[in-house]
Design a protein around this motif. Structure first.
Motif, mmCIF file in Angstrom:
data_model
loop_
_atom_site.group_PDB
_atom_site.id
_atom_site.type_symbol
_atom_site.label_atom_id
_atom_site.label_comp_id
_atom_site.label_asym_id
_atom_site.label_seq_id
_atom_site.Cartn_x
_atom_site.Cartn_y
_atom_site.Cartn_z
ATOM 1 N N VAL A 50 -17.882 -16.040 -25.131
ATOM 2 C CA VAL A 50 -17.070 -16.506 -24.019
ATOM 3 C C VAL A 50 -17.988 -17.300 -23.095
ATOM 4 O O VAL A 50 -18.935 -16.755 -22.540
ATOM 5 C CB VAL A 50 -16.433 -15.332 -23.250
ATOM 6 C CG1 VAL A 50 -15.652 -15.838 -22.061
ATOM 7 C CG2 VAL A 50 -15.562 -14.498 -24.167
ATOM 8 N N GLY A 51 -17.737 -18.591 -22.959
ATOM 9 C CA GLY A 51 -18.543 -19.430 -22.078
ATOM 10 C C GLY A 51 -19.713 -20.076 -22.790
ATOM 11 O O GLY A 51 -19.977 -19.821 -23.959
ATOM 12 N N SER A 59 -21.392 -13.105 -28.101
ATOM 13 C CA SER A 59 -20.629 -12.323 -29.064
ATOM 14 C C SER A 59 -21.422 -11.065 -29.392
ATOM 15 O O SER A 59 -22.559 -10.891 -28.952
ATOM 16 C CB SER A 59 -20.373 -13.152 -30.325
ATOM 17 O OG SER A 59 -21.597 -13.539 -30.900
ATOM 18 N N ALA A 60 -20.821 -10.177 -30.167
ATOM 19 C CA ALA A 60 -21.456 -8.899 -30.478
ATOM 20 C C ALA A 60 -22.812 -9.112 -31.141
ATOM 21 O O ALA A 60 -22.941 -9.895 -32.072
ATOM 22 C CB ALA A 60 -20.552 -8.074 -31.382
ATOM 23 N N ALA A 61 -23.800 -8.423 -30.625
ATOM 24 C CA ALA A 61 -25.155 -8.527 -31.170
ATOM 25 C C ALA A 61 -25.217 -7.822 -32.518
ATOM 26 O O ALA A 61 -24.428 -6.916 -32.795
ATOM 27 C CB ALA A 61 -26.144 -7.904 -30.192
#
Length: 150
Positions: A50-51, A59-61
């Motif tokens: 997002v952004g 995003s999810a690591a």
């Protein structure tokens, strides 16, 4: 919309501040549903950034997701339980929105940055303090709330 669960929802379309007495199972279903939606949407929104790269929400690591999802499920259940418990006694403004918000945001942030356990514990404390503070504002004497019990 999540706040409108149960028979009290049918009498008043805008019942965000009604007392919600009822059987324990209904409260338990509400708590589980709000938590499941918050963790589920936090996990889903964790699949994309997002952004922009400079300051956006990543995003999810990479790494295991289950410990963070389990932690936020427990935290969300506690926060939603506190809010629903207060809403069963006095009118609480938007308990579902607050419970969903802290659960979703905590899940989303945890999946993006994978905080160490002390930071996760601090995030949990803040989420639970927000839920407790929101409930205490409704429960305070002189708040104009009428008790569900005579």
């Amino acid at each position: 919309m999540i706040d409108n669960i149960g028979p009290a929802a049918y009498g008043n379309p805008d019942n965000s501040e009604e007392i919600r007495p009822g059987p324990l199972w209904r409260h338990a279903v509400w708590v589980v549903a709000v938590t499941a939606v918050g963790v589920g949407l936090g996990w889903t929104t964790g699949l994309f950034r997002v952004g922009p790269e400079e300051y956006g929400l990543p995003s999810a690591a990479p790494g295991p997701l289950l410990p963070y999802l389990a932690a936020w499920t427990v935290i969300g259940l506690a926060a939603a339980g506190v809010l629903r418990g207060a809403a069963a006694r006095v009118p609480v403004h938007a308990p579902g929105t607050i419970a969903f918000g802290v659960t979703w945001l905590g899940t989303r942030l945890s999946l993006g940055w994978r905080p160490e356990w002390p930071m996760l514990a601090l995030m949990a404390a803040v989420a639970l303090a927000a839920a407790a503070g929101w409930s205490l504002m409704a429960l305070r004497p002189g708040s104009g709330a009428k008790s569900a019990r005579p």
